[in-house]
Scaffold this motif. Structure first.
Motif, mmCIF file in Angstrom:
data_model
loop_
_atom_site.group_PDB
_atom_site.id
_atom_site.type_symbol
_atom_site.label_atom_id
_atom_site.label_comp_id
_atom_site.label_asym_id
_atom_site.label_seq_id
_atom_site.Cartn_x
_atom_site.Cartn_y
_atom_site.Cartn_z
ATOM 1 N N ARG A 46 0.797 -0.802 0.133
ATOM 2 C CA ARG A 46 -0.152 0.101 0.355
ATOM 3 C C ARG A 46 1.196 1.214 -0.356
ATOM 4 O O ARG A 46 0.215 2.335 -1.164
ATOM 5 N N GLU A 47 2.018 1.099 0.912
ATOM 6 C CA GLU A 47 2.610 2.184 0.785
ATOM 7 C C GLU A 47 3.706 2.332 -0.680
ATOM 8 O O GLU A 47 3.269 3.920 -1.330
ATOM 9 N N HIS A 48 3.288 1.899 -1.416
ATOM 10 C CA HIS A 48 4.684 1.370 -2.661
ATOM 11 C C HIS A 48 3.480 1.447 -3.547
ATOM 12 O O HIS A 48 4.100 2.065 -5.284
ATOM 13 N N ILE A 49 2.201 1.209 -3.731
ATOM 14 C CA ILE A 49 1.214 0.856 -4.767
ATOM 15 C C ILE A 49 0.360 2.444 -4.746
ATOM 16 O O ILE A 49 0.001 2.618 -5.825
ATOM 17 N N GLY A 50 -0.008 2.531 -3.357
ATOM 18 C CA GLY A 50 -1.478 3.103 -3.022
ATOM 19 C C GLY A 50 -1.639 1.937 -2.544
ATOM 20 O O GLY A 50 -2.188 1.195 -2.278
ATOM 21 N N SER A 51 -3.719 3.267 -1.423
ATOM 22 C CA SER A 51 -4.352 2.515 -0.857
ATOM 23 C C SER A 51 -5.548 1.529 -1.709
ATOM 24 O O SER A 51 -5.954 0.869 -0.635
ATOM 25 N N GLY A 52 -5.003 1.732 -3.011
ATOM 26 C CA GLY A 52 -6.654 0.535 -3.815
ATOM 27 C C GLY A 52 -5.825 -1.111 -4.321
ATOM 28 O O GLY A 52 -6.016 -1.600 -4.482
ATOM 29 N N PHE A 53 -3.885 -1.107 -3.214
ATOM 30 C CA PHE A 53 -3.714 -2.521 -3.273
ATOM 31 C C PHE A 53 -4.861 -3.187 -2.691
ATOM 32 O O PHE A 53 -5.296 -3.141 -1.885
ATOM 33 N N SER A 54 -4.760 -4.475 -3.722
ATOM 34 C CA SER A 54 -5.450 -5.651 -2.618
ATOM 35 C C SER A 54 -4.494 -6.986 -3.297
ATOM 36 O O SER A 54 -4.156 -6.462 -4.849
ATOM 37 N N PHE A 55 -4.483 -7.742 -2.420
ATOM 38 C CA PHE A 55 -3.939 -9.279 -3.147
ATOM 39 C C PHE A 55 -4.637 -9.942 -4.103
ATOM 40 O O PHE A 55 -5.271 -11.096 -3.642
ATOM 41 N N ASN A 56 -4.526 -9.667 -5.324
ATOM 42 C CA ASN A 56 -5.532 -10.462 -6.227
ATOM 43 C C ASN A 56 -5.028 -11.664 -6.146
ATOM 44 O O ASN A 56 -3.511 -11.702 -6.011
ATOM 45 N N VAL A 57 -5.544 -13.222 -6.528
ATOM 46 C CA VAL A 57 -5.138 -14.153 -7.336
ATOM 47 C C VAL A 57 -4.055 -14.117 -7.938
ATOM 48 O O VAL A 57 -3.604 -15.234 -6.922
ATOM 49 N N ALA A 58 -4.629 -13.608 -8.806
ATOM 50 C CA ALA A 58 -2.920 -13.679 -10.026
ATOM 51 C C ALA A 58 -1.527 -12.829 -9.192
ATOM 52 O O ALA A 58 -0.001 -13.273 -9.271
ATOM 53 N N PHE A 59 -1.855 -12.174 -8.499
ATOM 54 C CA PHE A 59 -0.611 -11.265 -7.806
ATOM 55 C C PHE A 59 0.220 -12.399 -6.938
ATOM 56 O O PHE A 59 1.189 -12.758 -7.080
ATOM 57 N N GLN A 60 -1.578 -13.098 -5.458
ATOM 58 C CA GLN A 60 -0.491 -14.069 -4.616
ATOM 59 C C GLN A 60 -0.029 -14.917 -5.484
ATOM 60 O O GLN A 60 1.061 -15.398 -4.989
ATOM 61 N N LYS A 61 -0.509 -15.456 -6.289
ATOM 62 C CA LYS A 61 0.220 -16.837 -7.529
ATOM 63 C C LYS A 61 2.125 -16.373 -7.747
ATOM 64 O O LYS A 61 3.032 -16.687 -7.543
ATOM 65 N N TRP A 62 1.814 -15.082 -8.273
ATOM 66 C CA TRP A 62 3.562 -14.438 -8.944
ATOM 67 C C TRP A 62 4.024 -14.135 -7.498
ATOM 68 O O TRP A 62 5.052 -15.117 -7.368
ATOM 69 N N LEU A 63 3.668 -13.827 -6.045
ATOM 70 C CA LEU A 63 4.523 -13.976 -5.098
ATOM 71 C C LEU A 63 5.127 -14.831 -5.059
ATOM 72 O O LEU A 63 6.213 -15.430 -4.092
ATOM 73 N N LYS A 64 3.658 -15.992 -4.658
ATOM 74 C CA LYS A 64 4.539 -17.731 -4.485
ATOM 75 C C LYS A 64 5.220 -18.278 -5.257
ATOM 76 O O LYS A 64 6.346 -19.123 -4.859
ATOM 77 N N ASN A 65 4.589 -17.867 -6.625
ATOM 78 C CA ASN A 65 5.928 -18.426 -7.842
ATOM 79 C C ASN A 65 7.248 -17.856 -7.899
ATOM 80 O O ASN A 65 8.236 -18.059 -9.120
ATOM 81 N N ASN A 66 7.803 -16.909 -7.180
ATOM 82 C CA ASN A 66 8.722 -16.269 -7.536
ATOM 83 C C ASN A 66 9.726 -15.568 -6.149
ATOM 84 O O ASN A 66 10.079 -15.237 -5.812
ATOM 85 N N THR A 67 10.017 -16.994 -5.428
ATOM 86 C CA THR A 67 9.919 -16.577 -4.213
ATOM 87 C C THR A 67 12.594 -15.611 -5.294
ATOM 88 O O THR A 67 12.312 -16.485 -6.126
ATOM 89 N N GLY A 68 12.901 -14.836 -3.808
ATOM 90 C CA GLY A 68 14.497 -15.333 -4.297
ATOM 91 C C GLY A 68 13.670 -13.307 -5.316
ATOM 92 O O GLY A 68 14.724 -12.750 -5.473
ATOM 93 N N LYS A 69 12.658 -13.425 -5.703
ATOM 94 C CA LYS A 69 13.406 -11.779 -6.472
ATOM 95 C C LYS A 69 12.739 -10.760 -5.595
ATOM 96 O O LYS A 69 12.377 -11.307 -4.758
ATOM 97 N N THR A 70 13.316 -9.527 -5.711
ATOM 98 C CA THR A 70 13.010 -9.140 -4.964
ATOM 99 C C THR A 70 11.538 -7.775 -5.188
ATOM 100 O O THR A 70 10.867 -8.414 -6.565
#
Length: 190
Positions: free
Chosen positions: A94-118
């Motif tokens: 929210r601090e970096h993207i804005g108050s409209g940020f939410s953990f949508n399904v596609a983003f959650q999957k991206w995070l879980k599949n990209n361990t080690g990325k920044t």
């Protein structure tokens, strides 16, 4: 007595084990070198010693998924293994993207599949996912038949209402066979 050496890749495992390091130091070393940080201090110490001896990463022994506590998240922080959406992560985004940020399904999957990325890469990925969604490029998982149906309905019927799409969906799901949108479903609103 010799001075405690800096914990880095050049240290040998015997010397490493001869000195005391805070868990925070061990975790930081692991993150910098892609070593799993789950488990207790003993497990982390064993992984580091193995890495120092072989240059190879020993995987975590625990079968259970456990949230990894990270004290501070920055854009340069690496995404941890077994990522779990937490309030700390939500606050960061929210601090970096804005108050409209939410953990949508596609983003959650991206995070879980990209361990080690920044986390900086994660922010870029989030914007790309939103852009793809606007262009209809996102894939809706098989279990979300309603969402797929509604999207396909609107792709074929510009100017129709959500109410009409829902009527067609209700009609379709009562029929035997697949639940994918077909133009013949429009019979429900004629």
């Amino acid at each position: 007595m010799s001075e405690r050496p800096v914990l880095d890749r050049n240290l040998d495992s015997k010397t490493f084990r001869d000195f005391y390091y805070l868990k925070e130091e061990l975790v930081n070393f692991c993150r910098e070198n892609g070593i799993p940080v789950s488990g207790g201090k003993i497990e982390i110490t064993d992984r580091i010693a193995y890495f120092l001896d072989t240059g190879k990463i020993l995987s975590a022994q625990t079968a259970r998924k456990k949230a990894i506590l990270i004290s501070d998240i920055s854009e340069d922080t690496k995404i941890e293994a077994n990522f779990v959406c937490s309030e700390k992560h939500r606050s960061f985004f929210r601090e970096h993207i804005g108050s409209g940020f939410s953990f949508n399904v596609a983003f959650q999957k991206w995070l879980k599949n990209n361990t080690g990325k920044t986390y900086k890469e994660a922010i870029t990925a989030y914007y790309q996912i939103l852009e793809d969604k606007k262009k209809g490029k996102t894939k809706i998982d098989k279990q979300f038949e309603y969402n797929s149906y509604i999207r396909d309905f609107f792709a074929d019927n510009k100017g129709k209402s959500l109410e009409e799409a829902i009527k067609c969906w209700k009609y379709k799901k009562q029929l035997q066979g697949h639940n994918c949108y077909e133009r013949t479903d429009l019979v429900a609103i004629e």
